[in-house]
Design a protein around this motif. Sequence first.
Motif, PDB file in Angstrom:
ATOM      1  N   ASN A  20     -23.035 -56.746  91.536  1.00 24.42           N
ATOM      2  CA  ASN A  20     -23.983 -56.701  90.415  1.00 24.42           C
ATOM      3  C   ASN A  20     -24.221 -58.071  89.784  1.00 24.42           C
ATOM      4  O   ASN A  20     -25.049 -58.201  88.890  1.00 24.42           O
ATOM      5  N   ALA A  21     -23.468 -59.074  90.204  1.00 22.49           N
ATOM      6  CA  ALA A  21     -23.611 -60.414  89.626  1.00 22.49           C
ATOM      7  C   ALA A  21     -24.743 -61.169  90.323  1.00 22.49           C
ATOM      8  O   ALA A  21     -25.033 -60.948  91.488  1.00 22.49           O
ATOM      9  N   ALA A  22     -25.381 -62.038  89.575  1.00 27.41           N
ATOM     10  CA  ALA A  22     -26.452 -62.878  90.121  1.00 27.41           C
ATOM     11  C   ALA A  22     -25.936 -64.314  90.220  1.00 27.41           C
ATOM     12  O   ALA A  22     -25.324 -64.819  89.289  1.00 27.41           O
ATOM     13  N   TYR A  23     -26.172 -64.927  91.370  1.00 33.07           N
ATOM     14  CA  TYR A  23     -25.756 -66.297  91.603  1.00 33.07           C
ATOM     15  C   TYR A  23     -26.911 -67.068  92.217  1.00 33.07           C
ATOM     16  O   TYR A  23     -27.614 -66.543  93.053  1.00 33.07           O
ATOM     17  N   PHE A  24     -27.077 -68.307  91.805  1.00 32.09           N
ATOM     18  CA  PHE A  24     -27.940 -69.208  92.564  1.00 32.09           C
ATOM     19  C   PHE A  24     -27.618 -70.642  92.201  1.00 32.09           C
ATOM     20  O   PHE A  24     -27.090 -70.927  91.131  1.00 32.09           O
ATOM     21  N   ILE A  71     -26.404 -71.284  88.363  1.00 31.27           N
ATOM     22  CA  ILE A  71     -26.364 -70.179  87.410  1.00 31.27           C
ATOM     23  C   ILE A  71     -25.570 -69.023  88.022  1.00 31.27           C
ATOM     24  O   ILE A  71     -25.767 -68.666  89.184  1.00 31.27           O
ATOM     25  N   SER A  72     -24.705 -68.439  87.219  1.00 28.35           N
ATOM     26  CA  SER A  72     -23.916 -67.297  87.681  1.00 28.35           C
ATOM     27  C   SER A  72     -23.703 -66.328  86.526  1.00 28.35           C
ATOM     28  O   SER A  72     -23.401 -66.744  85.408  1.00 28.35           O
ATOM     29  N   THR A  73     -23.839 -65.028  86.796  1.00 25.93           N
ATOM     30  CA  THR A  73     -23.540 -64.016  85.776  1.00 25.93           C
ATOM     31  C   THR A  73     -22.192 -63.360  86.042  1.00 25.93           C
ATOM     32  O   THR A  73     -21.823 -62.411  85.364  1.00 25.93           O
ATOM     33  N   ALA A  74     -21.446 -63.871  87.030  1.00 26.03           N
ATOM     34  CA  ALA A  74     -20.133 -63.306  87.341  1.00 26.03           C
ATOM     35  C   ALA A  74     -19.159 -63.589  86.210  1.00 26.03           C
ATOM     36  O   ALA A  74     -19.181 -64.658  85.611  1.00 26.03           O
ATOM     37  N   THR A  75     -18.304 -62.639  85.919  1.00 23.50           N
ATOM     38  CA  THR A  75     -17.286 -62.823  84.884  1.00 23.50           C
ATOM     39  C   THR A  75     -15.935 -63.169  85.488  1.00 23.50           C
ATOM     40  O   THR A  75     -15.067 -63.674  84.808  1.00 23.50           O
ATOM     41  N   GLN A  76     -15.747 -62.869  86.775  1.00 22.07           N
ATOM     42  CA  GLN A  76     -14.533 -63.269  87.481  1.00 22.07           C
ATOM     43  C   GLN A  76     -14.905 -63.641  88.911  1.00 22.07           C
ATOM     44  O   GLN A  76     -15.856 -63.110  89.465  1.00 22.07           O
ATOM     45  N   PHE A  77     -14.153 -64.582  89.469  1.00 26.20           N
ATOM     46  CA  PHE A  77     -14.510 -65.089  90.789  1.00 26.20           C
ATOM     47  C   PHE A  77     -13.479 -64.761  91.858  1.00 26.20           C
ATOM     48  O   PHE A  77     -13.558 -65.255  92.954  1.00 26.20           O
ATOM     49  N   ASN A  78     -12.500 -63.912  91.558  1.00 27.27           N
ATOM     50  CA  ASN A  78     -11.499 -63.577  92.558  1.00 27.27           C
ATOM     51  C   ASN A  78     -11.886 -62.345  93.381  1.00 27.27           C
ATOM     52  O   ASN A  78     -11.147 -61.931  94.260  1.00 27.27           O
ATOM     53  N   ALA A  79     -13.025 -61.727  93.075  1.00 33.96           N
ATOM     54  CA  ALA A  79     -13.502 -60.571  93.843  1.00 33.96           C
ATOM     55  C   ALA A  79     -15.024 -60.631  93.941  1.00 33.96           C
ATOM     56  O   ALA A  79     -15.683 -61.213  93.086  1.00 33.96           O
ATOM     57  N   ILE A  80     -15.566 -60.024  94.998  1.00 33.59           N
ATOM     58  CA  ILE A  80     -17.019 -59.992  95.165  1.00 33.59           C
ATOM     59  C   ILE A  80     -17.600 -58.966  94.191  1.00 33.59           C
ATOM     60  O   ILE A  80     -17.133 -57.835  94.099  1.00 33.59           O
ATOM     61  N   ASN A  81     -18.594 -59.374  93.455  1.00 31.10           N
ATOM     62  CA  ASN A  81     -19.234 -58.494  92.490  1.00 31.10           C
ATOM     63  C   ASN A  81     -20.687 -58.296  92.917  1.00 31.10           C
ATOM     64  O   ASN A  81     -21.504 -59.207  92.771  1.00 31.10           O
TER      65      ASN A  81
END
Length: 177
Positions: free
Chosen positions: A113-117, A101-111
Amino acid sequence: MLKFTAGSLFPTPTSLGSKVTINPMFLWDIPSVRSRIGLHFLADLGSSFGSLPISGIGATAVFYPLGLSSSREVNEDLSVLIKHRISPYLQLQVTPVKCAISTATQFNAINPNAAYFSAMVVETSAGLGLDYPMGDDLLAYLGLHYRFAAFTSQETTTGAIKYNGIELLIGVMTNFF
């Protein structure tokens, strides 16, 4: 529709929102016990939490209380009969899946505020349905299944990962003898 929770990242049930679930199966007939067993692939596609949030390969068992929906029988004169009939079924699937699961909208920069697991969980699906013959070696099926999985972790952020939901399956099945 599947809903999931994951510790403090997603403390309340959140809809996975996948557009489609694919579940191709390769099953062997066992007419003596009115069953089919085999392998399947499971994937939820097109969620707002990732393009492939849940995927895995597992085992399937299907029981037909009134007999298999399709079979071939050999008569005493060695002629082969093809038999098709409408038949209800009960199905159980056990699948080790990757739940990412990821709430990131782009993966070319560290966010920050995004949640990842990502976790490996064992999903179980139980359901019932109906096979309907459409012609030689072609059947349609309609099923209603309940899917559920849980994974307990000591990790405080993701904690216990759980998901469950009911899905309607519509598909086509072919037989090769």
